[in-house]
Every structure is written in structure tokens, then in C-alpha cells.
Design a protein around this motif. Structure first.
Motif, PDB file in Angstrom:
ATOM      1  N   VAL A 258       5.444  -8.766 -12.515  1.00  0.00           N
ATOM      2  CA  VAL A 258       6.074  -7.519 -12.071  1.00  0.00           C
ATOM      3  C   VAL A 258       6.063  -6.550 -13.256  1.00  0.00           C
ATOM      4  CG1 VAL A 258       8.133  -6.417 -11.129  1.00  0.00           C
ATOM      5  CG2 VAL A 258       7.577  -8.769 -10.475  1.00  0.00           C
ATOM      6  N   TRP A 259       5.403  -5.412 -13.079  1.00  0.00           N
ATOM      7  CA  TRP A 259       5.303  -4.424 -14.150  1.00  0.00           C
ATOM      8  C   TRP A 259       6.422  -3.396 -14.056  1.00  0.00           C
ATOM      9  CZ3 TRP A 259       1.398  -5.574 -17.452  1.00  0.00           C
ATOM     10  CH2 TRP A 259       0.329  -6.321 -16.962  1.00  0.00           C
ATOM     11  N   GLN A 260       6.720  -2.739 -15.178  1.00  0.00           N
ATOM     12  CA  GLN A 260       7.675  -1.631 -15.170  1.00  0.00           C
ATOM     13  C   GLN A 260       7.108  -0.443 -14.408  1.00  0.00           C
ATOM     14  OE1 GLN A 260       8.732  -0.137 -19.041  1.00  0.00           O
ATOM     15  NE2 GLN A 260       9.889   1.586 -18.238  1.00  0.00           N
ATOM     16  N   ASN A 261       5.816  -0.158 -14.630  1.00  0.00           N
ATOM     17  CA  ASN A 261       5.148   0.973 -14.005  1.00  0.00           C
ATOM     18  C   ASN A 261       4.689   0.578 -12.605  1.00  0.00           C
ATOM     19  OD1 ASN A 261       3.592   3.121 -13.234  1.00  0.00           O
ATOM     20  ND2 ASN A 261       2.250   3.093 -15.025  1.00  0.00           N
ATOM     21  N   ASN A 262       5.290   1.192 -11.580  1.00  0.00           N
ATOM     22  CA  ASN A 262       4.966   0.807 -10.203  1.00  0.00           C
ATOM     23  C   ASN A 262       3.511   1.072  -9.833  1.00  0.00           C
ATOM     24  OD1 ASN A 262       7.460  -0.238  -9.494  1.00  0.00           O
ATOM     25  ND2 ASN A 262       8.292   1.771  -9.001  1.00  0.00           N
ATOM     26  N   ALA A 263       2.843   2.000 -10.560  1.00  0.00           N
ATOM     27  CA  ALA A 263       1.436   2.277 -10.272  1.00  0.00           C
ATOM     28  C   ALA A 263       0.573   1.044 -10.531  1.00  0.00           C
ATOM     29  CB  ALA A 263       0.956   3.456 -11.122  1.00  0.00           C
ATOM     30  N   ARG A 264       1.050   0.126 -11.392  1.00  0.00           N
ATOM     31  CA  ARG A 264       0.304  -1.111 -11.664  1.00  0.00           C
ATOM     32  C   ARG A 264       0.633  -2.198 -10.645  1.00  0.00           C
ATOM     33  NH1 ARG A 264       0.163  -2.683 -17.977  1.00  0.00           N
ATOM     34  NH2 ARG A 264      -1.560  -3.930 -17.194  1.00  0.00           N
ATOM     35  N   ASN A 265       1.703  -2.012  -9.893  1.00  0.00           N
ATOM     36  CA  ASN A 265       2.118  -3.017  -8.905  1.00  0.00           C
ATOM     37  C   ASN A 265       1.581  -2.724  -7.508  1.00  0.00           C
ATOM     38  OD1 ASN A 265       3.863  -4.572 -10.631  1.00  0.00           O
ATOM     39  ND2 ASN A 265       5.383  -2.948 -10.495  1.00  0.00           N
ATOM     40  N   LEU A 266       1.521  -1.427  -7.153  1.00  0.00           N
ATOM     41  CA  LEU A 266       1.287  -1.045  -5.761  1.00  0.00           C
ATOM     42  C   LEU A 266       0.069  -0.155  -5.596  1.00  0.00           C
ATOM     43  CD1 LEU A 266       4.994  -0.052  -5.026  1.00  0.00           C
ATOM     44  CD2 LEU A 266       3.917  -2.214  -4.444  1.00  0.00           C
ATOM     45  N   ILE A 267      -0.604  -0.280  -4.462  1.00  0.00           N
ATOM     46  CA  ILE A 267      -1.699   0.621  -4.091  1.00  0.00           C
ATOM     47  C   ILE A 267      -1.113   1.652  -3.126  1.00  0.00           C
ATOM     48  CG2 ILE A 267      -3.941   0.777  -2.948  1.00  0.00           C
ATOM     49  CD1 ILE A 267      -4.491  -2.057  -3.953  1.00  0.00           C
ATOM     50  N   PRO A 268      -1.103   2.941  -3.495  1.00  0.00           N
ATOM     51  CA  PRO A 268      -0.315   3.941  -2.767  1.00  0.00           C
ATOM     52  C   PRO A 268      -0.732   4.182  -1.316  1.00  0.00           C
ATOM     53  CG  PRO A 268      -1.704   4.985  -4.456  1.00  0.00           C
ATOM     54  CD  PRO A 268      -1.755   3.523  -4.694  1.00  0.00           C
ATOM     55  N   TYR A 269      -2.024   4.005  -0.990  1.00  0.00           N
ATOM     56  CA  TYR A 269      -2.450   4.305   0.380  1.00  0.00           C
ATOM     57  C   TYR A 269      -2.279   3.121   1.332  1.00  0.00           C
ATOM     58  CZ  TYR A 269      -6.744   2.250  -1.551  1.00  0.00           C
ATOM     59  OH  TYR A 269      -7.652   1.426  -2.169  1.00  0.00           O
ATOM     60  N   LEU A 270      -1.762   1.982   0.835  1.00  0.00           N
ATOM     61  CA  LEU A 270      -1.455   0.833   1.688  1.00  0.00           C
ATOM     62  C   LEU A 270       0.025   0.809   2.022  1.00  0.00           C
ATOM     63  CD1 LEU A 270      -3.476  -2.062  -0.034  1.00  0.00           C
ATOM     64  CD2 LEU A 270      -4.194  -0.587   1.858  1.00  0.00           C
ATOM     65  N   THR A 271       0.383   0.197   3.132  1.00  0.00           N
ATOM     66  CA  THR A 271       1.792   0.016   3.470  1.00  0.00           C
ATOM     67  C   THR A 271       2.376  -1.092   2.599  1.00  0.00           C
ATOM     68  OG1 THR A 271       1.350  -1.670   5.149  1.00  0.00           O
ATOM     69  CG2 THR A 271       1.339   0.641   5.873  1.00  0.00           C
ATOM     70  N   ALA A 272       3.702  -1.210   2.622  1.00  0.00           N
ATOM     71  CA  ALA A 272       4.361  -2.270   1.854  1.00  0.00           C
ATOM     72  C   ALA A 272       3.816  -3.639   2.266  1.00  0.00           C
ATOM     73  CB  ALA A 272       5.871  -2.203   2.075  1.00  0.00           C
ATOM     74  N   GLN A 273       3.659  -3.855   3.564  1.00  0.00           N
ATOM     75  CA  GLN A 273       3.162  -5.151   4.050  1.00  0.00           C
ATOM     76  C   GLN A 273       1.728  -5.399   3.602  1.00  0.00           C
ATOM     77  OE1 GLN A 273       3.865  -6.079   8.214  1.00  0.00           O
ATOM     78  NE2 GLN A 273       1.961  -7.237   8.343  1.00  0.00           N
ATOM     79  N   GLN A 274       0.876  -4.392   3.660  1.00  0.00           N
ATOM     80  CA  GLN A 274      -0.522  -4.554   3.242  1.00  0.00           C
ATOM     81  C   GLN A 274      -0.616  -4.847   1.743  1.00  0.00           C
ATOM     82  OE1 GLN A 274      -1.897  -0.782   4.707  1.00  0.00           O
ATOM     83  NE2 GLN A 274      -2.793  -1.662   6.568  1.00  0.00           N
ATOM     84  N   ASN A 275       0.279  -4.231   0.958  1.00  0.00           N
ATOM     85  CA  ASN A 275       0.312  -4.509  -0.476  1.00  0.00           C
ATOM     86  C   ASN A 275       0.639  -5.974  -0.743  1.00  0.00           C
ATOM     87  OD1 ASN A 275       0.087  -2.310  -2.737  1.00  0.00           O
ATOM     88  ND2 ASN A 275       0.989  -1.227  -0.994  1.00  0.00           N
ATOM     89  N   VAL A 276       1.574  -6.522   0.026  1.00  0.00           N
ATOM     90  CA  VAL A 276       1.970  -7.921  -0.162  1.00  0.00           C
ATOM     91  C   VAL A 276       0.867  -8.863   0.319  1.00  0.00           C
ATOM     92  CG1 VAL A 276       3.697  -9.686   0.395  1.00  0.00           C
ATOM     93  CG2 VAL A 276       4.418  -7.324   0.029  1.00  0.00           C
ATOM     94  N   GLU A 277       0.138  -8.453   1.350  1.00  0.00           N
ATOM     95  CA  GLU A 277      -0.946  -9.288   1.878  1.00  0.00           C
ATOM     96  C   GLU A 277      -2.146  -9.352   0.928  1.00  0.00           C
ATOM     97  OE1 GLU A 277      -1.957  -7.627   5.650  1.00  0.00           O
ATOM     98  OE2 GLU A 277      -0.185  -8.400   6.667  1.00  0.00           O
ATOM     99  N   LEU A 278      -2.327  -8.310   0.080  1.00  0.00           N
ATOM    100  CA  LEU A 278      -3.532  -8.205  -0.740  1.00  0.00           C
ATOM    101  C   LEU A 278      -3.769  -9.405  -1.662  1.00  0.00           C
ATOM    102  CD1 LEU A 278      -5.991  -6.514  -1.419  1.00  0.00           C
ATOM    103  CD2 LEU A 278      -4.611  -5.282  -3.103  1.00  0.00           C
ATOM    104  N   PRO A 279      -2.774  -9.859  -2.465  1.00  0.00           N
ATOM    105  CA  PRO A 279      -3.056 -11.025  -3.325  1.00  0.00           C
ATOM    106  C   PRO A 279      -3.407 -12.279  -2.526  1.00  0.00           C
ATOM    107  CG  PRO A 279      -0.748 -10.357  -3.496  1.00  0.00           C
ATOM    108  CD  PRO A 279      -1.442  -9.307  -2.708  1.00  0.00           C
TER     109      PRO A 279
END
Length: 281
Positions: free
Chosen positions: A88-109
Motif C-alpha cells: 500500500v503506497w502513500q501516493n494513491n496514483a501508485r495504487n489505483l488506475i483512475p479510469y477503472l472502478t473500485a471493483q475493477q482495480n481490485v480484480e486487476l492483481p
């Protein structure tokens, strides 16, 4: 879960060498929730990057979950990052892909690991209290909500170790308390080993042990002491200096200044104690 012995990291740029870690020793038990603190440049983020398989040690020993990170191939490190450790990074830009939904972000890994499980993604978002926001994109979530999604992403592939680099650094005090409470809950319910790097001493009230790094070495530990007469937020703590394998101990500068010590010290053994005195002129 983690064993670091005489860990050294040297960065080289042209003719310049920077020693980020200078013989650091650290052991973290499986299922432990602990914090690492230190001033900027002390080596704490360098240590976290090596624990996460993002950087390699220059010398020493580094084992995580029985794996020797010093001798891993590039392919093995990729698998390690996918399956053994969550970050888990401090900078959210390293954690999340902005054009995906929260669920799609979690599914990615899970997708990268070859196992897409939509139900698992929904379950993790429920776990961090964001099941109702699973269809929202990055711009529709607050900073605290984004960080909780990042924690769900880090848990997607059921890691044995969760690493968090300043996870409360970009949120307000109230949100920071909620995020730290979430780490505590994950540690208790999942038995997950969690290591949090922070500059916030308030973290000491949330974990059993806080390790301080100074000048690239483990210098002291802050341990929570049980006292039933005190409320939880006012629990006592005991600070212990760390003695490394070579018998070295770092004395805080303010202690040395208080006795007027500089350069050399006189060492005496006295009734079961070691006494440090300023050297005579």
C-alpha cells in the motif's frame, strides 16, 4: 516472517555512493502488526522496498516467509510480488488506475496472477467498508476511500505479508485513525503480518511494537506495556536500545549532549550495569 541480518544497501550514481542501510538487523514474527519509524533519509523506505521485492540488498541476509530475497531470480521476484506480499503506497496514483472502478482495480492483481474472481473483489471491498462504492471511479472517491480501496487491492491475492508506506500521510487525522483501525482489524481477523512505515508516533498506540531506524541501522524499539489502570489510548510504552550482532548500540544524540560527550566515551562495568562517561581530557 521476516529476518534481516546485517542488511546493507548501497546506491551508486556515477562516482557517488550512498549507503542507505548500514548493517540493519530486524526480526518480525508471523502474525505481527508492527511499525517502523525514522527521519527522512534514515533508510526506512529503502527497507520496505527490499521487503516488497522492489529492490535488492547489496549485502547481508534477507528472508521473507522462508524465501531468500537475496538470491531470487527476476522471474521469482515477480511471483513473490504477485503472491507473497501486498503493498500500500502513500501516493494513491501508485495504487489505483483512475479510469477503472473500485471493483475493477481490485480484480486487476487477480487477473495478472491468472485468476479473476469477481466475488473475491466484492468480498474485499465489503471487508474495508466500501462495498457500496464498488462501481465508483477514482475521482468519485475521497482520499480515505481511495486508500481503503488500495488496501483491498493489496489483499487481492491473499498475501502473507502486507507492507504500507506512509498509508496515512495524505489523509486527515480522523481518516488516518480509521485506516489504522482497519489494519488492526485485518491483523486480528486474518492473522496477517503487517509492517507499516510512518513518521507518525500516534501509530505506537495502535501496534505492539515500533522499531526506530537511525542512520540506516535499527537503533531502538518501542514496546507497548500492559497497564489495566490506563485507558487504551494512554497505554504505557517502554523504549529499548537495540544491540546488534557486533555488540554495537546507538546512543541518542540528546543523551550524549546531556553528559557533554563528544568523540570518545569511557566505559565502566559497575554492579551489573554498563556505565558510559565522557572521556577525560
Amino acid at each position: 516472517m521476516i529476518v534481516c541480518e546485517n542488511l546493507v544497501k548501497i546506491y551508486k550514481a556515477a562516482d557517488l555512493e550512498v549507503v542507505a542501510l548500514q548493517g540493519l538487523d530486524l526480526k518480525v514474527e508471523s502474525g505481527e502488526l508492527m511499525g517502523i519509524i525514522g527521519n527522512s533519509g534514515s533508510g526506512k523506505s529503502t527497507l520496505l522496498n527490499m521487503l516488497g521485492g522492489l529492490d535488492r540488498p547489496s549485502a547481508g541476509k534477507l528472508y521473507v516467509a522462508g524465501k531468500d530475497l537475496f538470491r531470487m531470480s527476476g522471474r521469482e521476484l515477480v511471483q513473490y510480488r504477485l503472491r507473497t506480499v501486498g503493498f500500500v503506497w502513500q501516493n494513491n496514483a501508485r495504487n489505483l488506475i483512475p479510469y477503472l472502478t473500485a471493483q475493477q482495480n481490485v480484480e486487476l492483481p487477480m487477473l495478472l496472477a491468472g485468476k479473476r474472481k469477481r466475488e473475491r473483489a466484492v468480498e474485499l471491498l465489503d471487508l474495508v467498508g466500501l462495498g457500496h462504492r464498488r462501481k465508483n471511479r477514482l475521482g468519485e472517491l475521497s482520499g480515505g476511500e481511495q486508500q481503503r480501496v488500495a488496501i483491498a487491492i493489496a489483499l487481492a491475492n491473499e498475501p502473507q505479508l502486507l507492507l504500507a508506506d506512509e498509508p496515512t500521510g495524505s489523509v486527515d487525522t480522523k481518516t488516518a485513525a480509521l485506516i489504522l483501525d482497519l489494519f488492526q482489524e485485518l491483523n486480528r481477523t486474518l492473522g496477517l503480518t503487517i509492517v507499516i512505515v510512518t513518521h507518525d508516533m500516534a501509530l505506537a498506540r495502535k501496534v505492539e511494537r515500533v522499531v526506530a531506524i537511525r542512520d540506516g541501522k535499527t537503533s531502538s524499539e518501542l514496546l507497548r506495556r500492559k497497564n489495566d489502570d490506563l485507558p487504551q489510548e494512554e497505554e504505557e510504552h517502554e523504549e529499548l536500545a537495540v544491540l546488534d550482532q557486533a555488540g554495537r548500540v546507538q546512543i541518542p544524540r540528546e543523551y550524549l549532549d546531556a553528559i557533554g560527550a563528544s568523540g570518545k566515551l569511557r566505559i565502566e562495568r559497575e554492579e551489573g550495569r554498563i556505565v558510559l562517561l565522557p572521556a577525560e581530557e
